[in-house]
Design a protein around this motif. Structure first.
Motif, short mmCIF file in Angstrom:
data_model
loop_
_atom_site.label_atom_id
_atom_site.label_comp_id
_atom_site.label_asym_id
_atom_site.label_seq_id
_atom_site.Cartn_x
_atom_site.Cartn_y
_atom_site.Cartn_z
N GLU A 1 3.41 3.47 -12.79
CA GLU A 1 4.23 4.69 -12.55
C GLU A 1 4.02 5.58 -13.73
O GLU A 1 4.32 5.13 -14.84
CB GLU A 1 5.45 4.63 -12.13
CG GLU A 1 6.07 5.76 -11.68
CD GLU A 1 7.48 5.41 -11.05
OE1 GLU A 1 8.51 6.43 -11.10
OE2 GLU A 1 7.78 4.46 -10.59
N ASP B 1 4.85 8.83 -15.95
CA ASP B 1 5.90 9.97 -16.00
C ASP B 1 5.31 11.02 -16.47
O ASP B 1 4.01 11.34 -16.50
CB ASP B 1 6.93 9.57 -17.17
CG ASP B 1 6.28 9.10 -18.50
OD1 ASP B 1 5.35 9.95 -18.75
OD2 ASP B 1 7.14 8.58 -19.30
N GLU B 2 6.13 12.17 -16.68
CA GLU B 2 5.68 13.64 -17.00
C GLU B 2 4.99 13.62 -18.23
O GLU B 2 3.90 14.44 -18.03
CB GLU B 2 6.92 14.64 -17.16
CG GLU B 2 6.36 15.84 -17.04
CD GLU B 2 5.81 16.25 -15.73
OE1 GLU B 2 4.80 17.19 -15.82
OE2 GLU B 2 5.87 15.97 -14.66
#
Length: 179
Positions: A18, A20-21
């Motif tokens: 995953e 993240d920003e």
């Protein structure tokens, strides 16, 4: 040694992780410009620093790091350096350059890998498979003396770690206290 390494970065290899920003921002910067600059501001623990992420992916150039000035200044210096590398002016160990800071030369020094985890975590995360080459861009005092010169201003050594020395052999200070 490093030139033969394949790139295993977040852009080159499909991963089941995953993002993240911050990951997505860095990937966008590398895709659009060829690199990004991570800035760690000064705080009560010590001086700030900044480093590139993407030079290895885009140009097969060592990533670069600078220490001890305001992070906005460091970012400008690293972007200037990266622009010069992109224009064909390779980053070479122990090379003095006059194209990074106006009216001041700098020297590129190869970073010992013992520093990577404590200083360049975002780069390690981006590339997923160390080692990757890093160089410290070292600036002189107002008299043109570098931190390794005994006559250099003592504050110069406090602001810039000697990353070419293994972390365990470095003089104690804020840099060696980082995990």
């Amino acid at each position: 040694m490093f030139d033969q390494l394949a790139c295993h970065c977040l852009l080159c290899v499909e991963r089941d992780i995953e993002l993240d920003e911050l990951d997505r921002d860095m990937m966008r910067h590398v895709q659009e410009r060829g690199w990004g600059v991570i800035m760690i501001p000064a705080d009560e623990a010590g001086p700030g620093w900044a480093f590139t992420v993407g030079l290895w992916h885009t140009l097969r150039s060592p990533e670069a790091a600078m220490f001890g000035l305001r992070v906005e200044v460091l970012k400008d210096c690293l972007n200037t350096l990266a622009d010069r590398v992109a224009a064909g002016h390779r980053l070479v160990a122990d090379q003095e350059r006059d194209d990074v800071i106006k009216d001041y030369p700098v020297v590129a020094k190869t970073v010992d890998t013992s520093w990577y985890r404590s200083l360049f975590g975002m780069a390690l995360h981006f590339y997923q498979q160390p080692p990757l080459p890093f160089m410290e861009i070292v600036w002189p005092d107002a008299g043109g003396r570098y931190p390794w010169d005994p006559a250099a201003a003592p504050r110069l050594r406090e602001l810039q770690p000697a990353l070419w020395i293994p972390k365990d052999d470095h003089a104690p200070g804020p840099w060696t206290e980082l995990p």
